[in-house]
Design an enzyme around this catalytic site. Sequence first.
Site, short mmCIF file in Angstrom:
data_model
loop_
_atom_site.label_atom_id
_atom_site.label_comp_id
_atom_site.label_asym_id
_atom_site.label_seq_id
_atom_site.Cartn_x
_atom_site.Cartn_y
_atom_site.Cartn_z
N LYS A 1 6.58 -1.91 1.74
CA LYS A 1 5.41 -1.34 2.43
C LYS A 1 4.23 -2.30 2.31
O LYS A 1 3.29 -2.06 1.55
CB LYS A 1 5.10 0.06 1.86
N GLU B 1 12.37 2.62 14.02
CA GLU B 1 11.42 3.62 13.51
C GLU B 1 10.14 3.54 14.33
O GLU B 1 10.05 2.76 15.27
CB GLU B 1 11.14 3.40 12.02
N ARG C 1 7.91 4.04 -4.95
CA ARG C 1 8.04 3.06 -3.85
C ARG C 1 7.01 1.93 -4.01
O ARG C 1 7.30 0.78 -3.72
CB ARG C 1 7.91 3.75 -2.49
N TYR D 1 0.83 -1.20 0.00
CA TYR D 1 0.00 0.00 0.00
C TYR D 1 0.87 1.25 0.00
O TYR D 1 2.08 1.19 0.21
CB TYR D 1 -0.93 0.01 1.22
N LEU E 1 11.43 1.49 6.98
CA LEU E 1 10.85 1.85 5.69
C LEU E 1 11.51 3.16 5.24
O LEU E 1 11.67 4.08 6.05
CB LEU E 1 9.34 2.06 5.83
N1 PDD Z 1 2.93 4.96 7.30
N2 PDD Z 1 7.61 3.72 8.72
C1 PDD Z 1 6.49 2.99 8.72
C2 PDD Z 1 6.49 1.65 9.37
C3 PDD Z 1 5.32 3.50 8.09
O1 PDD Z 1 4.21 2.76 8.08
C4 PDD Z 1 5.36 4.78 7.50
C5 PDD Z 1 4.16 5.35 6.80
C6 PDD Z 1 6.56 5.51 7.54
C7 PDD Z 1 6.67 6.86 6.90
O2 PDD Z 1 6.63 6.77 5.49
P1 PDD Z 1 6.11 8.00 4.61
O3 PDD Z 1 6.90 9.18 5.01
O4 PDD Z 1 6.39 7.57 3.23
O5 PDD Z 1 4.65 8.16 4.90
C8 PDD Z 1 7.66 4.94 8.14
C9 PDD Z 1 1.70 5.32 6.64
C10 PDD Z 1 1.47 6.78 6.63
C11 PDD Z 1 0.56 4.53 7.24
O6 PDD Z 1 0.77 3.34 7.45
O7 PDD Z 1 -0.51 5.08 7.46
#
Ligand code: PDD
Length: 287
Positions: A149, A182, A52, A33, A207
């Site tokens: 992801k 993270e 990504r 996703y 991620l």
């Molecule tokens: N989450 N790390 C994890 C485990 C994440 O699930 C996310 C994003 C990030 C940050 O990635 P980005 O900057 O590309 O949003 C880091 C999304 C927002 C979610 O699961 O809702």
Amino acid sequence: MSRIAYVNGQYVRHAEAAVHIEDRGYQFADGVYEVCEVWQNKIVDMPRHLDRLDRSLNELRIDWPMTRSAVEFVLREVIRRNRVRDGLVYVQVTRGVSRRDHFFPPEDVAPSIVVTARSTSPKAAEAQAGKGIAVVSYPENRWPRVDIKTIALLPNVLAKQNAKEQGGKEAWYLDGDGNVTEGGSTNAWIVTKDGVLVTRPAESGILRGITRAAVLDLVQKEGLTFEERPFSLEEAFDAKEAFVTAASTLVMPVTRVDGKTIGNGHPGSVATRLRELFHTATDLRAV
Ligand code: PDD
């Protein structure tokens, strides 16, 4: 106005949107996703998010459900149909619907795609950023391929729920060396007493966040000092500031970690400035 979702070629009422019970996402979490921010009628960093998505799909050997430009069209259309000016758009692709069997389904099974969008309140987000959030550490218990992801988020769900039950808004995973990997759905950062920004390298264990990448661009543009290296919980306790980044939170100051006050207990000036400037470092595409 009723909400609209896109499911496998059709725009349907959100309340009635459904996939088959033998969708592999439902049965095996066999899918990936993306979440993009929608800001003032623009999609933030869509090319990076779709790059990504492409990488995640390739790693799992799932085909694109339609062309990339068709996915872009559907993202825009779902945002428009839901009249989202500020909010989030979500896209999920799974390996499709097939009789339950761990092996990949036959070649002719098409991947499933679902797109949803919802409005969020910029005012509420700013109010939260003005206060900062508390985070609660949690032992790292995810598979090593957190660079993909995937929709398999059970460890994240449990870590975040644990944080919530202790008054936090986010979990920080701790690896075997006591370093922060993270957040449950964010990347983690600190600002040391010397003013150096620190975030873990994205080569493994996290991620590669799109918001993280934009903030790194911004940090360089602003001439701030930064290091991509792991940091420990103790270092975070001792930091001047801490914050998390994600499409859903942008730059969100962290004021408490495991009940300990970070810095002066208020959102830090570096995090606050990066939040203010954030969209200047992003690619903005009109809806
Ligand atoms: N989450 N790390 C994890 C485990 C994440 O699930 C996310 C994003 C990030 C940050 O990635 P980005 O900057 O590309 O949003 C880091 C999304 C927002 C979610 O699961 O809702």
